[in-house]
Design a protein around this motif. Structure first.
Motif, PDB file in Angstrom:
ATOM      1  N   LYS A  75      -0.702  10.200  -2.030  1.00 19.06           N
ATOM      2  CA  LYS A  75       0.423  10.320  -1.106  1.00 19.06           C
ATOM      3  C   LYS A  75       1.099  11.681  -1.205  1.00 19.06           C
ATOM      4  CE  LYS A  75       1.016   5.362  -1.641  1.00 19.06           C
ATOM      5  NZ  LYS A  75       1.772   4.286  -2.293  1.00 19.06           N
ATOM      6  N   ASP A 108      -2.892   5.913  -6.552  1.00 21.62           N
ATOM      7  CA  ASP A 108      -2.354   5.982  -5.192  1.00 21.62           C
ATOM      8  C   ASP A 108      -1.200   6.972  -5.032  1.00 21.62           C
ATOM      9  OD1 ASP A 108      -4.250   4.292  -4.317  1.00 21.62           O
ATOM     10  OD2 ASP A 108      -2.952   2.549  -4.028  1.00 21.62           O
ATOM     11  N   PHE A 148      -6.620   2.084  -8.161  1.00 23.51           N
ATOM     12  CA  PHE A 148      -5.425   1.932  -7.330  1.00 23.51           C
ATOM     13  C   PHE A 148      -4.198   2.564  -7.993  1.00 23.51           C
ATOM     14  CE2 PHE A 148      -5.381  -1.926  -9.913  1.00 23.51           C
ATOM     15  CZ  PHE A 148      -4.073  -1.971 -10.343  1.00 23.51           C
ATOM     16  N   SER A 156       0.790  -1.225   0.000  1.00 21.41           N
ATOM     17  CA  SER A 156       0.000   0.000   0.000  1.00 21.41           C
ATOM     18  C   SER A 156       0.822   1.275   0.000  1.00 21.41           C
ATOM     19  CB  SER A 156      -0.940   0.000   1.207  1.00 21.41           C
ATOM     20  OG  SER A 156      -0.207  -0.227   2.382  1.00 21.41           O
ATOM     21  N   ARG A 165      -8.697  10.310  -0.797  1.00 21.42           N
ATOM     22  CA  ARG A 165      -8.913   9.003  -1.420  1.00 21.42           C
ATOM     23  C   ARG A 165     -10.396   8.632  -1.363  1.00 21.42           C
ATOM     24  NH1 ARG A 165      -5.423   6.476   1.093  1.00 21.42           N
ATOM     25  NH2 ARG A 165      -3.849   5.930  -0.475  1.00 21.42           N
TER      26      ARG A 165
END
Length: 760
Positions: A715, A711, A708, A406, A736
């Motif tokens: 961040k 991602d 996904f 992750s 998210r």
């Protein structure tokens, strides 16, 4: 070599890329079905519901006893899927399907939950229920008058509404409505609701009553009748929900309400006030008294924060568990049967489904995500000459690493560092404990009262024995260098069951797997256990150590406040620039061609449909903020801004994820344009099929644009918030959640919104 165009087309993937339960609009899509396997938890929940639905009427004309069922489980274990299945089952059994409702607690208060509840019931649904009571009273009046049974039969079968019967026979309407009011007051045990609900039967009052029921201030016509308090507190909202449980569950009727995601209201971080908790307890009692069935779904935390008196009002609890190997195989076969028409396990095998289940730990959502990924990998590879269509264990491992790794190593380091700083702990980063290279600890936490410390070792997913070898060497080297040290093994990814067993023997405890929701608490608990002061510690030294710790925590808080102040300055400057850009755009529109505004208005979609597309586009644009970044770069930006732009563009993860977001945005905009053209086309018998085709095309496109891949953007702090790095990181989860909420299951939500907006 053959051209790629000569290869067979890719197969339709039978597994959902989002792996979230589909919340269907039962009225607009009554035949919709999901792949459903019957687990032990499902059997248990269905047994409780069936027992309630099949219970005989209570003796002496009293209402039957209701029940409350709690469904508890972690994320991705299938709580929502089970709640929807229970409601669908109840709708198939009940004489009136509208007496079974699904409700998700998307807001963090019972006030909003109550409003959503009322919108689900609908004004006409409530009015129809009140009309049932009116029909009973009119029927009693006809029986006592000795009139023909034909009229009673028509009234009972609803061939005639009670108002029509009263008008045709010249009955005294005012006297009958007074009886209705008295009955509703007795049923609901509330004078205001008895009065307001009766007014729904009288023309001209519907709007005022419904506005009050939705939480608005009472109109003058209601105040004149003694209704002067709005339903605008959590206690009032819970009491009102109890009123409607009595209204719909009375008269020997059955009423089923499933409330999902209750952990958003009940959690350790946001415990409701004592009065609210007492009102919730009363609601549970009222549902049981009204002969209704209440299904409460949420994370295990939600029930644990309830007082004992409230938990005692929940007689049945169903705990969701991971899927077994057999259940995973059954799911794979059923999913492919729905798409391909035949039940088959291939391209999976018994071994690959077992391995897939082990890596996903039986979590239903992760199982589906893995199935979707490996099916696509197998299909892509099979289209290359010399390769067969088969899922291998190597594919499953690769998919697990892609999906469940992750965070990057830098991100994990940052999370651990902030937790240690926030708790005032001394530590060294990347510290070599001995002479061997393997004795390097990612973090070495020291305690003044101890001669040794706690070593934190961080590793990626551990899926096979080969992964375990390197970890074994690191653990051995650390223990050789510091025999008395505590050791925490932090896994950023997943651990296969077989590897977990060996680690348990090696460490004496389970490795700590990074899970965003629970990691902070789990990590702090392990570190706290490592730093317990010895029994013979000097009290003065312990006090001095505690004061130092408090000083470090205070320093950490001051640092956060400084970051927050910088963040607010950055937001203010960004807002000023964006306001100027908006003003320039408005000026350009005002001076643009006269036909442009009319063209934009003509292509505008109905409100709910337009909102779905706008939310999706806005979420993606706010995530990347590429336009804002480039506009700021050319707006006489200082050198630091130019360097920030260059850093982002030099980062492959950012550019790839931003390109992915741009593809998604273009897909959504193209989907919106196609739906707009669908609205403008002449209506005919094929309109629904064309809309279904558009939705299918969109689904086929976004299957290759999984969320996904975004991602790396979550961040990074938003461009407009980069001055406040710590604040931006706090908002990662909310950003998210916003993107996923706006984009997941977009086509079925658009389809339902189109159906609701179309009178036809």
């Amino acid at each position: 070599m053959s051209d790629r165009s000569d290869l067979p087309p890719s197969r339709k993937n039978p597994f959902s890329p989002m792996a979230v339960a589909r919340i269907t609009d039962f009225d607009a899509d009554p035949d919709a079905v999901d792949v459903a396997i019957t687990t032990d938890a499902t059997r248990q929940a269905l047994a409780h519901l069936t027992s309630y639905l099949d219970a005989p009427p209570a003796r002496g004309g009293r209402d039957r006893t209701g029940t409350v069922v709690a469904v508890l489980g972690d994320y991705g274990t299938g709580k929502t899927h089970l709640a929807v299945r229970l409601v669908r089952h109840a709708r198939q059994v009940l004489a009136d399907p509208t007496h079974a409702l699904y409700l998700d607690a998307t807001a963090e208060s019972f006030i909003e939950l109550y409003r959503r509840f009322m919108q689900k019931l609908g004004r006409e649904g409530v009015r129809a229920q009140v009309s049932e009571y009116y029909a009973d009273i009119v029927a009693d009046s006809l029986q006592s008058s000795g009139l023909t049974s034909d009229m009673l039969e028509w009234l009972g079968s609803r061939q005639l509404e009670p108002q029509e019967v009263v008008e045709r026979l010249g009955l005294m309407e005012s006297a009958l409505l007074r009886k209705v009011q008295d009955t509703l007051r007795e049923v609901t045990n509330d004078k205001d609701f008895g009065t307001a609900l009766t007014l729904l039967l009288r023309p001209g009052f519907e709007h005022s009553v419904w506005s009050w029921l939705l939480g608005g201030a009472p109109d003058q016509v209601l105040v004149e009748r003694g209704i002067d308090t709005p339903i605008d507190t959590e206690v009032a909202a819970l009491e009102a929900m109890g009123v409607f449980a009595l209204l719909f569950g009375g008269r020997q009727r059955r009423f089923v309400l499933a409330v999902d995601e209750l952990d958003k209201i009940f959690s350790a971080d946001s415990r409701p006030q004592a009065r609210t908790m007492a009102a919730f307890q009363t609601l549970l009692q009222v549902f049981a008294k009204a002969g209704a069935c209440l299904v409460l779904c949420g994370l295990p935390d939600f029930k644990s924060v309830l007082p004992a008196a409230v938990r005692q009002r929940i007689p049945y609890t169903v705990v969701m568990s991971g899927l077994s190997q057999g259940e995973v195989r059954e799911f794979v076969e059923l999913a492919q049967e729905q798409v391909f028409g035949s039940r088959q396990l291939a391209p999976f095998t018994v071994d690959t489904t077992r391995y897939l289940r082990d890596l996903a730990r039986g979590n239903a959502r992760n199982v589906i995500r893995l199935c979707h990924r490996v099916f696509r990998m197998a299909d892509d590879l099979s289209r290359t000459p010399g390769h067969e269509f088969a899922v291998t264990e190597d594919m499953v491992r690769q998919a697990a690493r892609d999906l469940f790794g992750s965070l990057s190593s830098d991100d994990v380091d940052g999370v651990v560092r902030r937790l240690l700083d926030a708790n005032g702990l001394d530590y060294l980063h990347r510290h070599l404990l001995g002479t061997a290279e393997d004795s390097l600890a990612d973090f070495w936490v020291t305690f003044p009262e101890h001669t040794t410390g706690c070593a934190v070792l961080i590793t990626r997913s551990l899926l096979e024995n080969g992964d375990l070898g390197a970890v074994r060497r690191r653990i051995s080297a650390v223990r050789e260098a510091e025999p008395d040290a505590e050791l925490i093994l932090l896994v950023n990814g997943v651990v296969a069951d077989g590897v977990a067993i060996q680690l348990r023997e090696l460490l004496g405890r389970e490795p700590l797997v990074y899970v965003d929701r629970t990691f902070a608490d789990d990590f702090k608990s392990l570190v706290s256990a490592s730093r317990r002061p010895p029994g013979d510690a000097d009290p003065l030294s312990a006090l001095r150590w505690r004061m130092d710790q408090l000083a470090k925590q205070q320093s950490s808080i001051y640092g956060f406040i400084e970051h927050l102040a910088e963040h607010m300055d950055g937001v203010r400057a960004s807002s000023d620039r964006q306001l100027g850009a908006i003003q320039r755009q408005l000026g350009a529109l005002a001076g643009g061609p006269p036909g442009r505004a009319a063209e934009a208005a003509a292509s505008r979609l109905p409100g709910e449909v337009e909102r779905l597309f706008r939310d999706a586009v806005d979420a993606l644009e706010d995530l990347t903020q590429v336009d804002v970044m480039f506009e700021e770069a050319f707006d006489h930006a200082p050198t630091t801004t130019q360097e920030a732009v260059h850093r982002r563009l030099r980062t492959p993860e950012f550019t790839q994820a931003a390109a992915q977001a741009e593809f998604m945005r273009k897909a959504v905009q193209a989907f919106r344009a196609a739906v707009s053209q669908w609205y403008q086309a002449p209506e005919d018998g094929d309109a629904q099929d064309r809309l279904e085709e558009l939705c299918g095309i969109y689904d086929g496109i976004v299957e290759f644009l999984p969320l996904f891949l975004l991602d790396p953007l979550f961040k990074l702090p938003p461009w407009s918030a980069r001055a406040g790095g710590l604040v931006a990181e706090v908002g990662q989860g909310s950003r998210r959640a916003r993107v996923h909420e706006a984009l997941r299951n977009l086509s079925p939500r658009v389809r339902r919104a189109v159906f609701r907006s179309s009178p036809a």
